[in-house]
Enzyme design. Structure first.
Site, PDB file in Angstrom:
ATOM      1  N   SER A 173       4.369  -8.909  39.685  1.00  0.00           N
ATOM      2  CA  SER A 173       5.086  -9.472  38.547  1.00  0.00           C
ATOM      3  C   SER A 173       4.769 -10.956  38.456  1.00  0.00           C
ATOM      4  O   SER A 173       4.015 -11.504  39.258  1.00  0.00           O
ATOM      5  CB  SER A 173       6.597  -9.273  38.714  1.00  0.00           C
ATOM      6  OG  SER A 173       7.077 -10.009  39.832  1.00  0.00           O
ATOM      7  N   LYS A 174       5.370 -11.616  37.461  1.00  0.00           N
ATOM      8  CA  LYS A 174       5.092 -13.039  37.235  1.00  0.00           C
ATOM      9  C   LYS A 174       5.425 -13.894  38.445  1.00  0.00           C
ATOM     10  O   LYS A 174       4.804 -14.926  38.668  1.00  0.00           O
ATOM     11  CB  LYS A 174       5.885 -13.537  36.020  1.00  0.00           C
ATOM     12  CG  LYS A 174       5.352 -13.030  34.683  1.00  0.00           C
ATOM     13  CD  LYS A 174       6.155 -13.618  33.540  1.00  0.00           C
ATOM     14  CE  LYS A 174       5.630 -13.150  32.194  1.00  0.00           C
ATOM     15  NZ  LYS A 174       6.414 -13.694  31.070  1.00  0.00           N
ATOM     16  N   ARG A 175       6.410 -13.467  39.217  1.00  0.00           N
ATOM     17  CA  ARG A 175       6.805 -14.312  40.343  1.00  0.00           C
ATOM     18  C   ARG A 175       5.734 -14.361  41.438  1.00  0.00           C
ATOM     19  O   ARG A 175       5.783 -15.201  42.323  1.00  0.00           O
ATOM     20  CB  ARG A 175       8.136 -13.833  40.923  1.00  0.00           C
ATOM     21  CG  ARG A 175       8.098 -12.478  41.583  1.00  0.00           C
ATOM     22  CD  ARG A 175       9.510 -12.034  41.976  1.00  0.00           C
ATOM     23  NE  ARG A 175       9.528 -10.715  42.582  1.00  0.00           N
ATOM     24  CZ  ARG A 175       9.315 -10.493  43.862  1.00  0.00           C
ATOM     25  NH1 ARG A 175       9.048 -11.506  44.669  1.00  0.00           N
ATOM     26  NH2 ARG A 175       9.368  -9.264  44.345  1.00  0.00           N
ATOM     27  N   HIS A 176       4.763 -13.449  41.386  1.00  0.00           N
ATOM     28  CA  HIS A 176       3.662 -13.489  42.343  1.00  0.00           C
ATOM     29  C   HIS A 176       2.527 -14.396  41.867  1.00  0.00           C
ATOM     30  O   HIS A 176       1.517 -14.531  42.532  1.00  0.00           O
ATOM     31  CB  HIS A 176       3.106 -12.072  42.573  1.00  0.00           C
ATOM     32  CG  HIS A 176       4.071 -11.140  43.227  1.00  0.00           C
ATOM     33  ND1 HIS A 176       4.764 -10.181  42.520  1.00  0.00           N
ATOM     34  CD2 HIS A 176       4.485 -11.043  44.509  1.00  0.00           C
ATOM     35  CE1 HIS A 176       5.546  -9.520  43.353  1.00  0.00           C
ATOM     36  NE2 HIS A 176       5.398 -10.025  44.561  1.00  0.00           N
ATOM     37  N   GLY A 177       2.690 -15.007  40.711  1.00  0.00           N
ATOM     38  CA  GLY A 177       1.635 -15.821  40.133  1.00  0.00           C
ATOM     39  C   GLY A 177       1.200 -15.232  38.807  1.00  0.00           C
ATOM     40  O   GLY A 177       1.889 -14.401  38.231  1.00  0.00           O
TER      41      GLY A 177
END
Length: 471
Positions: free
Chosen positions: A237-241
């Site tokens: 997801s976005k939180r992984h980059g």
């Protein structure tokens, strides 16, 4: 049989890396077998689908070089065809109208969950005559017994009992068709032979097979690709980059590097790590895709991108580097040729963005020296070597500013002062670059030019004097 695959994204956001990998697998399978690759935009979610998302998908596909043979086809342009099929199912008694109110369906769901049963429609309207002029949905009459076997090219045989599948809605109250109906009609009409998609669609597959068979069509072969996880084991997801394909472009990755990385997420061919697109096509087999989920590793992508940066045509990398320099407010026409910068620096950077950042010194003076590098190399003992170097450089004519002549000046100063070459070259490097890392010293001097070299040596000498005075 001509192999026909399709990539069918929903335009409710950007083209993410999971979708790009699915598109790549579809593309490679079609190309290897001499087939066609179809692009279909599944835009029936009228509330969430946007033109911006469609453009983002098309832009991502173009950047990756995943050229499609047919399409893009848009489902919103095929509503008449879907309604024609729904009417056919109604006429054959394979679908029916349902006017069950929402509160009844909600109560049914709650009661079933209380009994620890899988929530499903109970078929109340199967044998009722529902007024077509009153609000209603259309449901597909799923077979009541038997087993649907998904002969998956990755997972093998996956059975589903029909009594676990309810009569799903194929047309909503507002008259719009639902996903499981549209995808079936499209796959049949477009003669899709192989459906390669994410494993989150696996539970839809038996329903779609039943509809296809009700319409008299042989189902395509299915391959459900495991999801991509982040380094922490959670779904990517976005939180992984960055997960958007275009974000990776903007961050300075090359499309061939990203494709190479994605093809290796869950697939392998011996010990080979680096693949050209031609090698991917020759080697790829969907049956070799792993059943287990794969984890996204940015460090591995960085390594691959660095390999491609080093071995790509410098002229092409220079073209791609130019807008990255612009983002740093650098006009590449004001300094050395970008292709020369690429030849000198490409092996030192993981991305185009990093390549631009470490090459900024070629075009503009830096604000401050790297603290550690200056502390180590811009000491009082470096003052005389820098002064002599400056004097030697100042005497050089413009036409003499060549690597050979610059090397001669540096070596002469080292010899005159009886110093190791590094004792001369390293203070000089920090003086003109601001840090201790750069290409060879003569190459670095060539890129910076005479005027900037003299100006930056003066700055280094002033730094040394200030440091000496402070102590």
């Amino acid at each position: 049989m001509t192999v026909r695959t399709r990539f069918a994204p929903s335009p409710t956001g950007y083209l993410h890396v999971g979708g790009a990998r699915t598109a790549l697998f579809c593309y490679l399978y079609a190309r290897r077998h001499g087939g066609q690759f179809v692009l279909r935009i599944e835009d029936t979610d009228l509330e969430r689908s946007t033109a911006e998302s469609v453009n983002a998908i098309l832009e991502g596909m173009t950047w990756l070089g995943l050229d499609y043979d047919e399409g893009p086809f848009y489902q919103t342009q095929r509503f008449d065809r879907y309604n024609e099929v729904i009417d056919e199912l109604l006429d054959k008694g394979l679908a029916y109208r349902c006017d069950c109110p929402k509160d009844r369906l909600e109560k049914l769901r709650v009661d079933q969950m209380a009994r620890k049963q899988k929530p499903r429609y109970d078929g109340r309207c199967r044998h009722r005559q529902v007024d077509p002029d009153q609000p209603h949905v259309i449901r597909f009459k799923n077979p009541a017994d038997g087993v649907v076997v998904v002969d998956d090219l990755i997972r093998g045989r996956v059975p589903f009992s029909n009594d676990e599948l309810d009569d799903l809605i194929i047309r909503r109250t507002d008259g719009s068709p639902t996903y499981n109906l549209t995808v079936v009609v499209d796959d049949a009409d477009m003669q899709i032979t192989h459906v390669i998609r994410g494993d989150d669609h696996l539970t839809n597959t038996p329903r779609q097979i039943n509809i296809l068979r009700a319409l008299g069509h042989e189902p395509p072969r299915y391959a459900h690709v495991p999801m991509i996880l982040g380094d922490d084991g959670a779904r990517l997801s976005k939180r992984h980059g960055a997960v958007s394909v275009i974000s990776y472009r903007d961050m300075g990755y090359l499309p061939e590097a990203l494709l190479n990385y994605l093809v290796r997420l869950g697939w392998s061919h011996g010990d080979q790590e680096v693949f050209s697109i031609e090698e991917m096509i020759e080697a790829f087999d969907i049956a070799d895709v792993n059943k287990a989920a794969s984890s996204f590793n940015t460090a591995k992508l960085d390594w691959l991108n660095q390999q491609y940066l080093q071995h790509a045509d410098p002229a092409r990398i220079a073209r791609l580097l130019s807008p990255q320099m612009g983002r740093l407010d650098i006009d590449p026409s004001t300094g050395p040729e970008l292709v020369d910068v690429v030849k000198a620096q490409a092996a030192r950077a993981k991305t185009l963005t990093e390549l631009a950042e470490i090459s900024a010194f070629c075009y503009r003076d830096f604000d401050a020296f790297d603290e550690g590098s200056a502390k180590k190399h811009l000491r009082l003992v470096a003052r005389e070597p820098l002064e002599r170097l400056r004097a030697g450089f100042e005497l050089m004519a413009h036409e003499d500013w060549t690597q050979e002549q610059l090397k001669h000046v540096v070596e002469r100063v080292a010899e005159e002062l009886e110093l190791n070459l590094g004792k001369v070259a390293q203070p000089l490097r920090v003086a003109i670059v601001g840090r201790a890392a750069s290409p060879g010293i003569e190459e670095t001097l060539m890129l910076v030019g005479k005027e900037a070299t003299l100006r930056r040596i003066d700055k280094a000498l002033a730094y040394i004097d200030a440091r000496a005075a402070a102590s």
